[in-house]
Write a protein that holds these residues in place. Structure first.
Motif, PDB file in Angstrom:
ATOM      1  N   LEU A   1       0.829  -1.202   0.000  1.00  0.00           N
ATOM      2  CA  LEU A   1       0.000   0.000   0.000  1.00  0.00           C
ATOM      3  C   LEU A   1       0.867   1.257   0.000  1.00  0.00           C
ATOM      4  O   LEU A   1       1.875   1.327   0.694  1.00  0.00           O
ATOM      5  CB  LEU A   1      -0.899   0.041   1.241  1.00  0.00           C
ATOM      6  N   ASP A   2       0.430   2.231  -0.790  1.00  0.00           N
ATOM      7  CA  ASP A   2       1.061   3.546  -0.706  1.00  0.00           C
ATOM      8  C   ASP A   2       0.366   4.333   0.399  1.00  0.00           C
ATOM      9  O   ASP A   2      -0.863   4.409   0.426  1.00  0.00           O
ATOM     10  CB  ASP A   2       0.905   4.300  -2.030  1.00  0.00           C
ATOM     11  N   GLY A   3       1.143   4.920   1.251  1.00  0.00           N
ATOM     12  CA  GLY A   3       0.574   5.745   2.317  1.00  0.00           C
ATOM     13  C   GLY A   3       0.903   7.196   2.067  1.00  0.00           C
ATOM     14  O   GLY A   3       1.955   7.532   1.526  1.00  0.00           O
ATOM     15  N   GLU A   4      -0.048   8.050   2.456  1.00  0.00           N
ATOM     16  CA  GLU A   4       0.190   9.486   2.321  1.00  0.00           C
ATOM     17  C   GLU A   4       0.342  10.052   3.737  1.00  0.00           C
ATOM     18  O   GLU A   4      -0.628  10.121   4.502  1.00  0.00           O
ATOM     19  CB  GLU A   4      -0.998  10.131   1.595  1.00  0.00           C
ATOM     20  N   LEU A   5       1.560  10.418   4.068  1.00  0.00           N
ATOM     21  CA  LEU A   5       1.816  10.990   5.398  1.00  0.00           C
ATOM     22  C   LEU A   5       1.298  12.417   5.406  1.00  0.00           C
ATOM     23  O   LEU A   5       1.768  13.260   4.629  1.00  0.00           O
ATOM     24  CB  LEU A   5       3.320  10.973   5.690  1.00  0.00           C
TER      25      LEU A   5
ATOM     26  N   PHE B   1       0.707  17.513  13.763  1.00  0.00           N
ATOM     27  CA  PHE B   1       0.763  18.734  12.947  1.00  0.00           C
ATOM     28  C   PHE B   1       0.925  18.403  11.470  1.00  0.00           C
ATOM     29  O   PHE B   1       1.772  17.581  11.098  1.00  0.00           O
ATOM     30  CB  PHE B   1       1.896  19.639  13.433  1.00  0.00           C
ATOM     31  N   ARG B   2       0.142  19.104  10.653  1.00  0.00           N
ATOM     32  CA  ARG B   2       0.110  18.804   9.233  1.00  0.00           C
ATOM     33  C   ARG B   2       1.434  19.104   8.540  1.00  0.00           C
ATOM     34  O   ARG B   2       2.106  20.079   8.856  1.00  0.00           O
ATOM     35  CB  ARG B   2      -0.999  19.614   8.546  1.00  0.00           C
ATOM     36  N   VAL B   3       1.768  18.241   7.605  1.00  0.00           N
ATOM     37  CA  VAL B   3       2.937  18.457   6.748  1.00  0.00           C
ATOM     38  C   VAL B   3       2.466  18.418   5.294  1.00  0.00           C
ATOM     39  O   VAL B   3       1.374  17.914   4.998  1.00  0.00           O
ATOM     40  CB  VAL B   3       4.016  17.360   6.952  1.00  0.00           C
ATOM     41  N   ALA B   4       3.274  18.969   4.395  1.00  0.00           N
ATOM     42  CA  ALA B   4       3.018  18.764   2.976  1.00  0.00           C
ATOM     43  C   ALA B   4       3.075  17.254   2.759  1.00  0.00           C
ATOM     44  O   ALA B   4       4.057  16.607   3.149  1.00  0.00           O
ATOM     45  CB  ALA B   4       4.068  19.481   2.146  1.00  0.00           C
ATOM     46  N   PRO B   5       2.033  16.670   2.165  1.00  0.00           N
ATOM     47  CA  PRO B   5       1.945  15.201   2.118  1.00  0.00           C
ATOM     48  C   PRO B   5       3.156  14.536   1.456  1.00  0.00           C
ATOM     49  O   PRO B   5       3.703  15.043   0.479  1.00  0.00           O
ATOM     50  CB  PRO B   5       0.673  14.962   1.304  1.00  0.00           C
ATOM     51  N   VAL B   6       3.559  13.417   2.033  1.00  0.00           N
ATOM     52  CA  VAL B   6       4.669  12.625   1.505  1.00  0.00           C
ATOM     53  C   VAL B   6       4.137  11.212   1.285  1.00  0.00           C
ATOM     54  O   VAL B   6       3.583  10.607   2.203  1.00  0.00           O
ATOM     55  CB  VAL B   6       5.858  12.581   2.486  1.00  0.00           C
TER      56      VAL B   6
END
Ligand SMILES: [Cu+2]
Length: 502
Positions: free
Chosen positions: A285-289, A295-300
């Motif tokens: 599975l690809d996960g989107e951090l 706290f929100r981050v630019a998604p990785v």
């Protein structure tokens, strides 16, 4: 963190610093000043779990109806009564929240512990949402799982998305006091002196797996420290655990969470381990951090994410439409041990997963940390004050310190003034990684090994051996605050300090 005796002494000292918590003597429902939310009772209790077929007595934090920990919503007040139903004093820290300092839950710093049979009340506004956790800051109780999730929902929690919590713990049948005593006897440790590690700017610690290390005398052979150069192995995993748990279970009998094929999942990973870091592995599975430490981050997007002690990861998953079982594993750094849960999408068969992997997992690095960018960074501003914290240790006796000072209640707090932008420079002069945690404030990672960037906002940052990490925060929550390594036995040994402002 403290011996019982030191605790009593420092609790007395702390009570002179400010008002104490409302104690159980206060009438339960006669508080008109607070918000409209009902008060939630959290009970500290003993419970028995099964680990590898054997019963284990551990602690727990539950509401009267058995709910573990707490879920609430941003905008609500945090209105909680903690009832201590164990046989010794305890105090719970709300990890990552920003309460008034007297409600922060550090015995001897925030206030006295709650005696056996006593209770304490908490009431403060919740400024932000995210994945947080709560744990005892009293003695070594955290090792016995005196911890629970603390989830604050916000607009990130979509209705079309199923929330799944993955809480990681390291477990030993050996009592924590005995674990600590054996570490102090030097059964395993081979620390280098505080000056043994040259500052290797930009150097990456070796990703090679270190050898297995036990606490027994047989495993105490000396090994090369970081002074040997970049090829030296980092010193990981002081304690040899009996099991690694995900939601209280091993992979022999894992937590199986039913999910929808084609559905969306918000995976909230909480590393409540006392001493162990992992890579979370999502398999196919690809996960989107989307957030770290709440706290929100630019998604990785990735399939593998590092998580140090006390950190959290919010990962969005989009599940395939075909029924399947998706293991979500946590691989212990430096070794081949693993734990995890299974997301079962539809009628999919469950395959048995071993609790050892074929190969050892590498040590955590700062590769992801240096790529993370805060979605809502701190306002750009020059630091008004800078404190440098050398993370230090001594060879014998498992002594850990900050700037070579082992914490006692007599160590003066670092000075800060209200309204300042403060930067903390962590310089790791030991061969071990240290996850550093500041209480009562969120901070932003702004520099790694001399390279400035607008990194993640978070509350716990990993400082690997020989590395230099700078964090910035706004001094907007006056009080006396703990600042320490979150490895439980490092904290207990003295890698702890405070900062103070009014
Ligand atoms: Cu440490």
């Amino acid at each position: 963190m403290l011996s019982r005796r030191a605790l009593l002494l420092s609790a007395a000292a702390a009570s002179t610093l400010g008002p104490r918590l409302a104690r159980s003597q206060a009438a339960p429902s006669s508080d008109p000043g607070a918000g409209s939310e009902p008060q939630t009772v959290l009970r500290l209790l003993r419970r028995t779990i099964e680990v590898k077929g054997k019963p284990a007595s551990v602690y727990g934090i539950q509401q009267p109806d058995g709910t573990v920990g707490l879920r609430t919503r941003v905008g609500n007040r945090f209105r909680v009564r903690v009832e201590n139903r164990i046989e010794e004093p305890s105090l719970i820290h709300w990890h990552g929240l920003t309460p008034p300092w007297q409600q922060d839950g550090v015995p001897g710093v925030s206030g006295p512990a709650i005696p056996a049979g006593g209770s304490a009340d908490y009431d403060f506004p919740l400024r932000f949402g995210g994945t947080f956790w709560m744990h005892s800051h009293q003695g070594l109780q955290e090792q016995l799982m005196m911890s629970a999730p603390l989830i604050i929902r916000d607009q990130r929690d979509r209705r079309d998305q199923q929330e799944v919590i993955l809480m990681l713990s390291d477990f030993s049948f050996t009592p924590p006091e005995q674990i600590f005593a054996e570490l102090r006897k030097g059964g395993k440790m081979s620390m280098n002196g505080p000056t043994a590690v040259p500052m290797a700017a930009g150097a990456s610690p070796a990703a090679a797996a270190p050898t297995m290390k036990g606490m027994g005398p047989a495993a105490s052979a000396p090994h090369a420290g970081m002074a040997m150069g970049a090829a030296a192995k980092p010193d990981l995993n002081d304690v040899t655990y009996d099991a690694f748990l995900a939601n209280d279970r091993t992979l022999g009998d894992p937590d199986v969470v039913k999910v929808e094929p084609g559905g969306r999942v918000l995976l909230r990973v909480i590393n409540s381990s006392s001493m162990s870091a992992y890579h979370v592995d999502l398999g196919q599975l690809d996960g989107e951090l989307i957030a770290v430490d709440g706290f929100r981050v630019a998604p990785v997007t990735a399939r593998r994410f590092p998580i140090a002690v006390a950190q959290r990861l919010d990962i969005r998953l989009a599940l395939p439409r075909t029924p399947a079982a998706h293991p979500v594993l946590a691989l212990l750094e430096g070794e081949n041990k693993q734990t995890g849960i299974v997301l079962q999408a539809g009628r999919a068969p469950l395959a048995r997963i071993a609790d050892t992997a074929g190969t050892a997992s590498p040590a955590l690095t700062l590769d992801l940390e240096s790529r993370l960018r805060a979605a809502a960074p701190l306002k750009s501003r020059k630091a008004d004050r800078v404190h440098t914290l050398g993370l230090t240790g001594e060879m014998s006796g498992y002594v850990w310190s900050i700037n070579n000072v082992v914490w006692t209640k007599d160590v003066p707090p670092l000075p800060v003034a209200k309204g300042e932008r403060v930067e903390l420079i962590f310089v790791n002069r030991t061969p071990m990684p240290h996850p550093m945690h500041l209480h009562g404030h969120e901070f932003q990672v702004v520099e790694i090994d001399g390279k400035r960037f607008a990194g993640a906002v978070r509350d716990t940052v990993l400082v690997p051996p020989g590395r230099r990490v700078v964090v910035a925060f706004d001094a907007n929550n006056p009080g006396l605050w703990a600042l320490h390594c979150h490895l439980l036995y490092h904290l207990e040994a003295g890698m702890f300090t405070t900062l103070r402002y009014v």
